[in-house]
Scaffold this motif. Sequence first.
Motif, PDB file in Angstrom:
ATOM      1  N   TYR A  52      -9.081  -2.318   5.041  1.00  0.00           N
ATOM      2  CA  TYR A  52      -8.032  -2.034   6.023  1.00  0.00           C
ATOM      3  C   TYR A  52      -7.964  -0.537   6.264  1.00  0.00           C
ATOM      4  N   ILE A  53      -7.769  -0.158   7.525  1.00  0.00           N
ATOM      5  CA  ILE A  53      -7.526   1.261   7.823  1.00  0.00           C
ATOM      6  C   ILE A  53      -6.460   1.367   8.910  1.00  0.00           C
ATOM      7  N   SER A  54      -5.519   2.289   8.723  1.00  0.00           N
ATOM      8  CA  SER A  54      -4.514   2.553   9.758  1.00  0.00           C
ATOM      9  C   SER A  54      -4.739   3.986  10.263  1.00  0.00           C
ATOM     10  N   SER A  55      -3.890   4.427  11.185  1.00  0.00           N
ATOM     11  CA  SER A  55      -4.073   5.773  11.747  1.00  0.00           C
ATOM     12  C   SER A  55      -3.931   6.848  10.663  1.00  0.00           C
ATOM     13  N   LYS A  79      -7.271  -0.629   0.579  1.00  0.00           N
ATOM     14  CA  LYS A  79      -6.617  -0.313   1.847  1.00  0.00           C
ATOM     15  C   LYS A  79      -6.394   1.181   2.019  1.00  0.00           C
ATOM     16  N   ASP A 124       2.461  -1.881  10.398  1.00  0.00           N
ATOM     17  CA  ASP A 124       2.264  -0.681   9.588  1.00  0.00           C
ATOM     18  C   ASP A 124       2.508   0.585  10.425  1.00  0.00           C
ATOM     19  N   GLU A 125       1.869   0.657  11.591  1.00  0.00           N
ATOM     20  CA  GLU A 125       1.990   1.848  12.436  1.00  0.00           C
ATOM     21  C   GLU A 125       3.430   2.052  12.926  1.00  0.00           C
ATOM     22  N   ASN A 162      -4.852  -9.270  11.114  1.00  0.00           N
ATOM     23  CA  ASN A 162      -5.143  -7.842  10.986  1.00  0.00           C
ATOM     24  C   ASN A 162      -4.430  -7.034  12.076  1.00  0.00           C
ATOM     25  N   ILE A 199      -4.536  13.580  16.174  1.00  0.00           N
ATOM     26  CA  ILE A 199      -4.219  12.275  15.616  1.00  0.00           C
ATOM     27  C   ILE A 199      -2.880  11.758  16.134  1.00  0.00           C
ATOM     28  N   ASP A 239      -4.072   3.221   3.990  1.00  0.00           N
ATOM     29  CA  ASP A 239      -2.867   3.210   4.830  1.00  0.00           C
ATOM     30  C   ASP A 239      -2.012   4.448   4.532  1.00  0.00           C
ATOM     31  N   LEU A 257      -1.979   8.257  17.971  1.00  0.00           N
ATOM     32  CA  LEU A 257      -3.068   7.302  17.778  1.00  0.00           C
ATOM     33  C   LEU A 257      -2.563   5.951  17.270  1.00  0.00           C
ATOM     34  N   GLY A 258      -1.534   5.989  16.419  1.00  0.00           N
ATOM     35  CA  GLY A 258      -0.973   4.750  15.889  1.00  0.00           C
ATOM     36  C   GLY A 258      -0.444   3.863  17.001  1.00  0.00           C
ATOM     37  N   LEU A 292      -1.672  -4.222  11.155  1.00  0.00           N
ATOM     38  CA  LEU A 292      -1.844  -2.833  11.581  1.00  0.00           C
ATOM     39  C   LEU A 292      -0.682  -2.387  12.478  1.00  0.00           C
ATOM     40  N   LEU A 332      -7.373   7.206   9.399  1.00  0.00           N
ATOM     41  CA  LEU A 332      -8.187   7.881  10.424  1.00  0.00           C
ATOM     42  C   LEU A 332      -7.901   9.383  10.431  1.00  0.00           C
ATOM     43  N   LEU A 367      -3.222   2.354  19.019  1.00  0.00           N
ATOM     44  CA  LEU A 367      -3.821   1.183  18.358  1.00  0.00           C
ATOM     45  C   LEU A 367      -2.969  -0.060  18.607  1.00  0.00           C
TER      46      LEU A 367
END
Lengths: 112, 147
Positions: free
Chosen positions: A52-55, A19, B45-46, B38, B109, A21, B112-113, B42, A58, B116
């Motif tokens: 898994y990828i979050s901001s 992941k 998490d963000e 997912n 950036i 993150d 961006l979270g 996400l 990125l 999403l």
Amino acid sequence: MEINANKRGEITFLSLKGKLDSVTSPNLEDKLLRLIDDDNYNFIIDCAELDYISSAGLRVLLVGAKKVKAKDGKIKLANLKRHIKEVFEIAGFTAIFELYDTTEAAEASFGS
Amino acid sequence: MTQVASLQITNDLKEIARAISIIEECSSNIPLSFDVENAIELSLDELLTNIISYGYNDNDSHLITVDLWLEGEDDSKFVIIRLVDDGVKFNPLEKKEVDLDLPLEEKQIGGLGIHLVKKLMDELHYERREDKNVLTLKKKLKTIKES
């Protein structure tokens, strides 16, 4: 997050597993920036085992891409899982990163 | 409304993984598709990363509550997630839209979270209630026919 790096010719291959993150992204950032400092400017990142990828992930890719661009290099990505690709699309990252179905295809694109 | 799961975490980034485990509690009640899981992971998490990183002006320990329940019936089911924190007032829906078309050099950036989350969820609702941020997320469950 497991990160493996190896170099073949002018291209540095990174493979990511697990992941990406806010907790693990600093590891990739350290590794990537160290490699760039050591004059590696062309990267292929194999995402076959990236789940898994979050901001935060990125952001690291963006920081890396900006740095290598200043040296005429590129970061290209291969083998993205469908849901990771979707995140790239939503974030507008497909316009700034070249994505390939295989690392071989990404490698061939550097040659042309 | 069926309450499925509820938990509290402290304002520590390492706690986010525990908050995300609420999805597993939910999927033992109702099977969620990989895409829905997912999207929820996400989004949590963000949003929790934002709250924990920017939500507090002191060094005290704070609790953030995560509730999850289901609404609707048959082919119109939703997963609802509610985040409640006592951090500084922050309405993510008021954040400026990110410009996705900027070239690499100018690409930022920040924001961006949230972007999403807005795209991955079907509805977002914010209110400031009794000095707390209450953010409610709604994600439609796909019916078998659609998936």
